[in-house]
Write an enzyme that holds these catalytic residues in place. Structure first.
Site, mmCIF file in Angstrom:
data_model
loop_
_atom_site.group_PDB
_atom_site.id
_atom_site.type_symbol
_atom_site.label_atom_id
_atom_site.label_comp_id
_atom_site.label_asym_id
_atom_site.label_seq_id
_atom_site.Cartn_x
_atom_site.Cartn_y
_atom_site.Cartn_z
ATOM 1 N N GLY A 106 9.718 -26.690 6.625
ATOM 2 C CA GLY A 106 10.522 -26.422 7.822
ATOM 3 C C GLY A 106 10.020 -25.167 8.507
ATOM 4 O O GLY A 106 9.165 -24.445 7.982
ATOM 5 N N LEU A 107 10.545 -24.908 9.674
ATOM 6 C CA LEU A 107 10.140 -23.722 10.436
ATOM 7 C C LEU A 107 10.517 -22.429 9.709
ATOM 8 O O LEU A 107 11.398 -22.423 8.840
ATOM 9 C CB LEU A 107 10.809 -23.739 11.810
ATOM 10 C CG LEU A 107 10.357 -24.826 12.796
ATOM 11 C CD1 LEU A 107 11.288 -24.846 13.994
ATOM 12 C CD2 LEU A 107 8.911 -24.597 13.231
ATOM 13 N N SER A 108 9.858 -21.355 10.089
ATOM 14 C CA SER A 108 10.242 -20.040 9.582
ATOM 15 C C SER A 108 11.685 -19.763 10.005
ATOM 16 O O SER A 108 12.060 -19.964 11.162
ATOM 17 C CB SER A 108 9.317 -18.971 10.180
ATOM 18 O OG SER A 108 9.704 -17.681 9.744
ATOM 19 N N GLY A 109 12.513 -19.346 9.057
ATOM 20 C CA GLY A 109 13.911 -19.070 9.355
ATOM 21 C C GLY A 109 14.831 -20.264 9.197
ATOM 22 O O GLY A 109 16.034 -20.167 9.463
ATOM 23 N N SER A 110 14.291 -21.393 8.744
ATOM 24 C CA SER A 110 15.121 -22.593 8.588
ATOM 25 C C SER A 110 15.945 -22.571 7.303
ATOM 26 O O SER A 110 16.869 -23.374 7.144
ATOM 27 C CB SER A 110 14.244 -23.853 8.629
ATOM 28 O OG SER A 110 13.289 -23.834 7.584
ATOM 29 N N GLY A 111 15.608 -21.668 6.390
ATOM 30 C CA GLY A 111 16.385 -21.550 5.157
ATOM 31 C C GLY A 111 15.694 -22.100 3.923
ATOM 32 O O GLY A 111 16.350 -22.393 2.907
ATOM 33 N N SER A 180 4.222 -25.080 5.621
ATOM 34 C CA SER A 180 3.303 -26.231 5.543
ATOM 35 C C SER A 180 3.441 -27.121 6.787
ATOM 36 O O SER A 180 3.972 -28.237 6.705
ATOM 37 C CB SER A 180 3.537 -27.038 4.260
ATOM 38 O OG SER A 180 4.898 -27.270 4.007
#
Length: 276
Positions: A106-111, A180
Protein backbone atom coordinates in the site's frame (compact mmCIF):
# COMPACT_ATOMS: atom_id res chain seq x y z
CA UNK A 1 29.43 -47.39 18.20
CA UNK A 2 25.97 -48.94 18.08
CA UNK A 3 22.49 -47.58 18.62
CA UNK A 4 20.57 -50.17 20.65
CA UNK A 5 16.99 -50.80 19.53
CA UNK A 6 15.59 -53.59 21.75
CA UNK A 7 17.43 -56.76 20.67
CA UNK A 8 18.53 -55.25 17.37
CA UNK A 9 21.56 -53.01 16.79
CA UNK A 10 22.33 -50.54 14.08
CA UNK A 11 25.99 -50.17 13.32
CA UNK A 12 27.72 -47.14 11.86
CA UNK A 13 28.39 -47.01 8.14
CA UNK A 14 31.80 -47.78 6.72
CA UNK A 15 31.88 -44.34 5.09
CA UNK A 16 35.35 -43.71 6.50
CA UNK A 17 36.78 -46.74 4.71
CA UNK A 18 36.40 -49.37 7.45
CA UNK A 19 36.94 -53.00 6.48
CA UNK A 20 33.68 -54.27 4.93
CA UNK A 21 34.43 -57.90 5.78
CA UNK A 22 34.77 -56.94 9.41
CA UNK A 23 31.32 -55.35 9.21
CA UNK A 24 29.90 -58.58 7.81
CA UNK A 25 31.39 -60.64 10.63
CA UNK A 26 30.04 -58.23 13.22
CA UNK A 27 26.68 -58.21 11.46
CA UNK A 28 26.48 -62.00 11.54
CA UNK A 29 26.96 -61.95 15.31
CA UNK A 30 23.98 -59.66 15.70
CA UNK A 31 21.67 -61.25 13.14
CA UNK A 32 21.65 -58.49 10.54
CA UNK A 33 21.89 -58.69 6.78
CA UNK A 34 24.37 -56.45 4.98
CA UNK A 35 23.07 -55.32 1.59
CA UNK A 36 24.60 -51.86 1.47
CA UNK A 37 27.13 -49.78 3.36
CA UNK A 38 24.51 -49.41 6.11
CA UNK A 39 23.65 -52.37 8.31
CA UNK A 40 19.91 -52.90 8.67
CA UNK A 41 18.13 -54.91 11.39
CA UNK A 42 16.28 -57.97 10.13
CA UNK A 43 14.09 -58.77 13.11
CA UNK A 44 13.04 -55.44 14.49
CA UNK A 45 9.53 -54.38 15.44
CA UNK A 46 7.56 -52.05 13.16
CA UNK A 47 8.55 -49.10 15.31
CA UNK A 48 12.21 -50.03 15.18
CA UNK A 49 12.04 -50.53 11.42
CA UNK A 50 10.70 -47.02 10.91
CA UNK A 51 13.52 -45.62 13.05
CA UNK A 52 16.05 -47.65 11.08
CA UNK A 53 14.63 -46.46 7.78
CA UNK A 54 14.78 -42.86 8.98
CA UNK A 55 18.40 -43.23 10.05
CA UNK A 56 19.33 -44.89 6.76
CA UNK A 57 17.68 -42.10 4.79
CA UNK A 58 19.46 -39.51 6.91
CA UNK A 59 22.81 -41.15 6.22
CA UNK A 60 22.10 -41.17 2.51
CA UNK A 61 21.25 -37.48 2.63
CA UNK A 62 24.32 -36.61 4.69
CA UNK A 63 26.53 -38.47 2.21
CA UNK A 64 25.07 -36.35 -0.58
CA UNK A 65 23.38 -39.17 -2.46
CA UNK A 66 20.09 -37.29 -2.61
CA UNK A 67 21.58 -33.93 -3.51
CA UNK A 68 20.37 -32.24 -6.66
CA UNK A 69 22.72 -32.21 -9.63
CA UNK A 70 24.99 -29.26 -10.25
CA UNK A 71 23.13 -26.39 -11.80
CA UNK A 72 23.46 -22.75 -12.74
CA UNK A 73 21.37 -20.16 -10.89
CA UNK A 74 21.69 -16.47 -11.69
CA UNK A 75 25.38 -15.63 -11.70
CA UNK A 76 26.40 -18.63 -9.59
CA UNK A 77 27.76 -21.76 -11.29
CA UNK A 78 28.56 -25.27 -10.13
CA UNK A 79 26.34 -25.08 -7.07
CA UNK A 80 24.51 -28.00 -5.53
CA UNK A 81 21.27 -27.98 -3.51
CA UNK A 82 21.89 -30.19 -0.49
CA UNK A 83 18.70 -31.82 0.75
CA UNK A 84 18.13 -32.40 4.47
CA UNK A 85 15.97 -35.05 6.15
CA UNK A 86 14.19 -32.42 8.27
CA UNK A 87 11.92 -30.48 5.95
CA UNK A 88 9.20 -27.83 6.08
CA UNK A 89 6.52 -30.35 7.04
CA UNK A 90 8.55 -31.48 10.07
CA UNK A 91 9.13 -27.92 11.25
CA UNK A 92 5.45 -27.10 10.86
CA UNK A 93 4.50 -30.09 13.01
CA UNK A 94 6.93 -28.86 15.65
CA UNK A 95 5.45 -25.35 15.64
CA UNK A 96 1.81 -26.46 15.17
CA UNK A 97 1.32 -23.98 12.34
CA UNK A 98 2.04 -23.61 8.63
CA UNK A 99 4.67 -21.31 7.23
CA UNK A 100 3.54 -18.63 4.81
CA UNK A 101 4.19 -15.03 3.75
CA UNK A 102 1.70 -12.25 4.37
CA UNK A 103 2.77 -9.48 1.99
CA UNK A 104 1.28 -6.14 3.09
CA UNK A 105 1.36 -3.53 0.32
CA UNK A 106 0.00 0.00 0.00
CA UNK A 107 0.98 3.64 -0.18
CA UNK A 108 3.24 5.27 2.37
CA UNK A 109 1.05 6.18 5.35
CA UNK A 110 -1.61 3.57 4.59
CA UNK A 111 -0.90 1.72 7.84
CA UNK A 112 1.24 -1.20 6.68
CA UNK A 113 3.63 -1.20 9.64
CA UNK A 114 0.75 -0.61 12.05
CA UNK A 115 -1.10 -3.63 10.66
CA UNK A 116 2.07 -5.74 10.72
CA UNK A 117 2.64 -5.05 14.42
CA UNK A 118 -1.02 -5.63 15.34
CA UNK A 119 -1.03 -8.86 13.37
CA UNK A 120 2.18 -10.00 15.03
CA UNK A 121 0.66 -9.34 18.48
CA UNK A 122 -2.55 -11.13 17.56
CA UNK A 123 -0.70 -14.22 16.36
CA UNK A 124 1.64 -14.17 19.36
CA UNK A 125 -1.33 -14.10 21.74
CA UNK A 126 -2.59 -17.27 20.02
CA UNK A 127 0.74 -18.99 20.53
CA UNK A 128 1.80 -18.65 16.88
CA UNK A 129 5.29 -17.72 15.76
CA UNK A 130 5.52 -14.81 13.32
CA UNK A 131 8.24 -12.40 12.23
CA UNK A 132 8.02 -8.98 10.58
CA UNK A 133 10.20 -7.91 7.67
CA UNK A 134 9.56 -4.17 7.60
CA UNK A 135 10.77 -2.29 4.53
CA UNK A 136 12.52 0.41 6.57
CA UNK A 137 13.93 -1.97 9.18
CA UNK A 138 15.55 -4.26 6.61
CA UNK A 139 17.34 -1.25 5.12
CA UNK A 140 19.16 -0.81 8.44
CA UNK A 141 21.05 -4.06 7.89
CA UNK A 142 20.69 -6.51 5.01
CA UNK A 143 19.76 -3.82 2.48
CA UNK A 144 21.74 -0.87 3.82
CA UNK A 145 23.78 -0.85 0.59
CA UNK A 146 20.72 0.00 -1.53
CA UNK A 147 19.53 3.45 -2.57
CA UNK A 148 16.03 4.49 -3.59
CA UNK A 149 16.78 4.39 -7.30
CA UNK A 150 14.41 2.23 -9.32
CA UNK A 151 16.82 -0.68 -9.72
CA UNK A 152 17.76 -0.64 -6.03
CA UNK A 153 14.13 -0.53 -4.94
CA UNK A 154 13.47 -3.61 -7.09
CA UNK A 155 16.49 -5.34 -5.54
CA UNK A 156 15.26 -4.39 -2.06
CA UNK A 157 11.97 -6.18 -2.77
CA UNK A 158 13.71 -9.18 -4.34
CA UNK A 159 15.93 -9.69 -1.28
CA UNK A 160 13.04 -9.36 1.13
CA UNK A 161 11.10 -11.88 -0.96
CA UNK A 162 13.94 -14.38 -0.71
CA UNK A 163 14.29 -13.90 3.05
CA UNK A 164 10.52 -14.20 3.49
CA UNK A 165 10.65 -17.48 1.58
CA UNK A 166 13.23 -18.82 4.05
CA UNK A 167 11.08 -17.81 7.03
CA UNK A 168 8.06 -19.56 5.50
CA UNK A 169 10.14 -22.66 4.82
CA UNK A 170 11.14 -22.62 8.50
CA UNK A 171 7.44 -22.88 9.37
CA UNK A 172 7.16 -19.27 10.48
CA UNK A 173 4.38 -16.88 9.48
CA UNK A 174 6.39 -14.09 7.84
CA UNK A 175 4.83 -10.63 7.65
CA UNK A 176 6.46 -8.51 4.95
CA UNK A 177 5.47 -4.86 5.12
CA UNK A 178 6.63 -2.54 2.34
CA UNK A 179 5.19 -0.30 -0.37
CA UNK A 180 6.35 -2.61 -3.20
CA UNK A 181 4.60 -0.41 -5.80
CA UNK A 182 4.94 -2.59 -8.90
CA UNK A 183 2.95 -5.75 -9.62
CA UNK A 184 5.83 -7.45 -11.41
CA UNK A 185 8.02 -7.25 -8.28
CA UNK A 186 5.26 -8.56 -6.01
CA UNK A 187 4.42 -11.30 -8.50
CA UNK A 188 8.08 -12.32 -8.62
CA UNK A 189 8.03 -12.76 -4.83
CA UNK A 190 4.77 -14.72 -5.07
CA UNK A 191 6.40 -17.07 -7.58
CA UNK A 192 9.05 -18.02 -5.01
CA UNK A 193 6.54 -19.81 -2.81
CA UNK A 194 4.18 -22.77 -3.24
CA UNK A 195 0.70 -21.87 -4.38
CA UNK A 196 -1.36 -20.44 -1.52
CA UNK A 197 1.60 -19.61 0.72
CA UNK A 198 1.92 -16.02 -0.55
CA UNK A 199 -0.95 -13.97 0.86
CA UNK A 200 -1.13 -10.45 -0.55
CA UNK A 201 -2.89 -7.97 1.73
CA UNK A 202 -3.65 -4.61 0.09
CA UNK A 203 -4.30 -1.58 2.28
CA UNK A 204 -6.56 0.35 -0.06
CA UNK A 205 -6.31 3.82 1.44
CA UNK A 206 -6.76 6.94 -0.77
CA UNK A 207 -3.71 9.08 -1.47
CA UNK A 208 -5.27 12.14 0.14
CA UNK A 209 -5.80 10.23 3.39
CA UNK A 210 -2.22 8.92 3.40
CA UNK A 211 -0.90 12.39 2.62
CA UNK A 212 -2.98 13.94 5.40
CA UNK A 213 -1.48 11.47 7.85
CA UNK A 214 2.10 11.83 6.54
CA UNK A 215 3.60 10.20 9.69
CA UNK A 216 7.18 10.54 8.43
CA UNK A 217 6.79 13.91 6.72
CA UNK A 218 7.73 12.32 3.39
CA UNK A 219 4.80 13.64 1.38
CA UNK A 220 5.67 17.18 2.42
CA UNK A 221 9.25 16.65 1.26
CA UNK A 222 8.06 15.09 -2.01
CA UNK A 223 5.65 17.97 -2.70
CA UNK A 224 8.45 20.47 -2.13
CA UNK A 225 10.70 18.61 -4.55
CA UNK A 226 13.20 17.49 -1.90
CA UNK A 227 12.41 13.82 -2.57
CA UNK A 228 12.27 12.59 -6.16
CA UNK A 229 10.49 9.48 -7.38
CA UNK A 230 8.16 9.26 -4.38
CA UNK A 231 5.38 6.71 -4.82
CA UNK A 232 2.00 8.34 -5.30
CA UNK A 233 3.43 11.77 -6.11
CA UNK A 234 5.85 11.52 -9.04
CA UNK A 235 6.14 7.74 -9.17
CA UNK A 236 3.26 5.31 -9.79
CA UNK A 237 1.69 2.74 -7.49
CA UNK A 238 0.11 -0.29 -9.14
CA UNK A 239 -2.63 -1.71 -6.89
CA UNK A 240 -3.02 -5.50 -6.79
CA UNK A 241 -5.48 -7.04 -9.24
CA UNK A 242 -6.16 -10.41 -7.61
CA UNK A 243 -4.87 -10.15 -4.06
CA UNK A 244 -6.11 -12.38 -1.26
CA UNK A 245 -7.07 -9.66 1.22
CA UNK A 246 -8.25 -6.07 0.69
CA UNK A 247 -8.61 -3.74 3.66
CA UNK A 248 -10.33 -0.63 2.38
CA UNK A 249 -10.84 2.72 4.00
CA UNK A 250 -13.59 4.98 2.68
CA UNK A 251 -13.85 8.58 3.71
CA UNK A 252 -12.76 9.43 7.23
CA UNK A 253 -13.84 6.12 8.77
CA UNK A 254 -10.66 4.46 10.01
CA UNK A 255 -10.50 0.74 10.77
CA UNK A 256 -8.64 0.01 14.00
CA UNK A 257 -5.36 -1.95 13.84
CA UNK A 258 -6.93 -4.80 15.85
CA UNK A 259 -9.83 -5.06 13.39
CA UNK A 260 -7.43 -5.17 10.45
CA UNK A 261 -5.33 -7.83 12.17
CA UNK A 262 -8.41 -9.93 12.91
CA UNK A 263 -9.35 -9.84 9.22
CA UNK A 264 -5.99 -11.37 8.32
CA UNK A 265 -6.05 -13.86 11.20
CA UNK A 266 -9.53 -15.03 10.15
CA UNK A 267 -8.17 -15.67 6.66
CA UNK A 268 -5.31 -17.74 8.11
CA UNK A 269 -7.65 -19.72 10.36
CA UNK A 270 -10.06 -20.53 7.54
CA UNK A 271 -7.25 -21.88 5.39
CA UNK A 272 -5.58 -23.94 8.10
CA UNK A 273 -2.38 -21.94 8.57
CA UNK A 274 -2.78 -21.77 12.34
CA UNK A 275 -2.49 -25.52 12.77
CA UNK A 276 -0.05 -28.13 11.53
Amino acid sequence: MALKLGSARLWETNAMGLNHKAHKRLAALHGVDVRSSILKPVQATAGYSSIATSLINDCAIISGKNSHKMTTIGKSTNIVWHKCAVEKFDRQELLLQKGCVIWITGLSGSGKSTLACALNRGLHSRGKLAYILDGDNVRHGLNNDLSFKAEDRAENIRRIGEVAKLFADAGIICIASLISPFRKDRDACRALLPEGDFIEAFLDVPLEVCEARDPKGLYKLARSGKIKGFTGIDDPYEPPVNCEIVIQQKGEDCISPCEMAETVISYLEERGYLQA
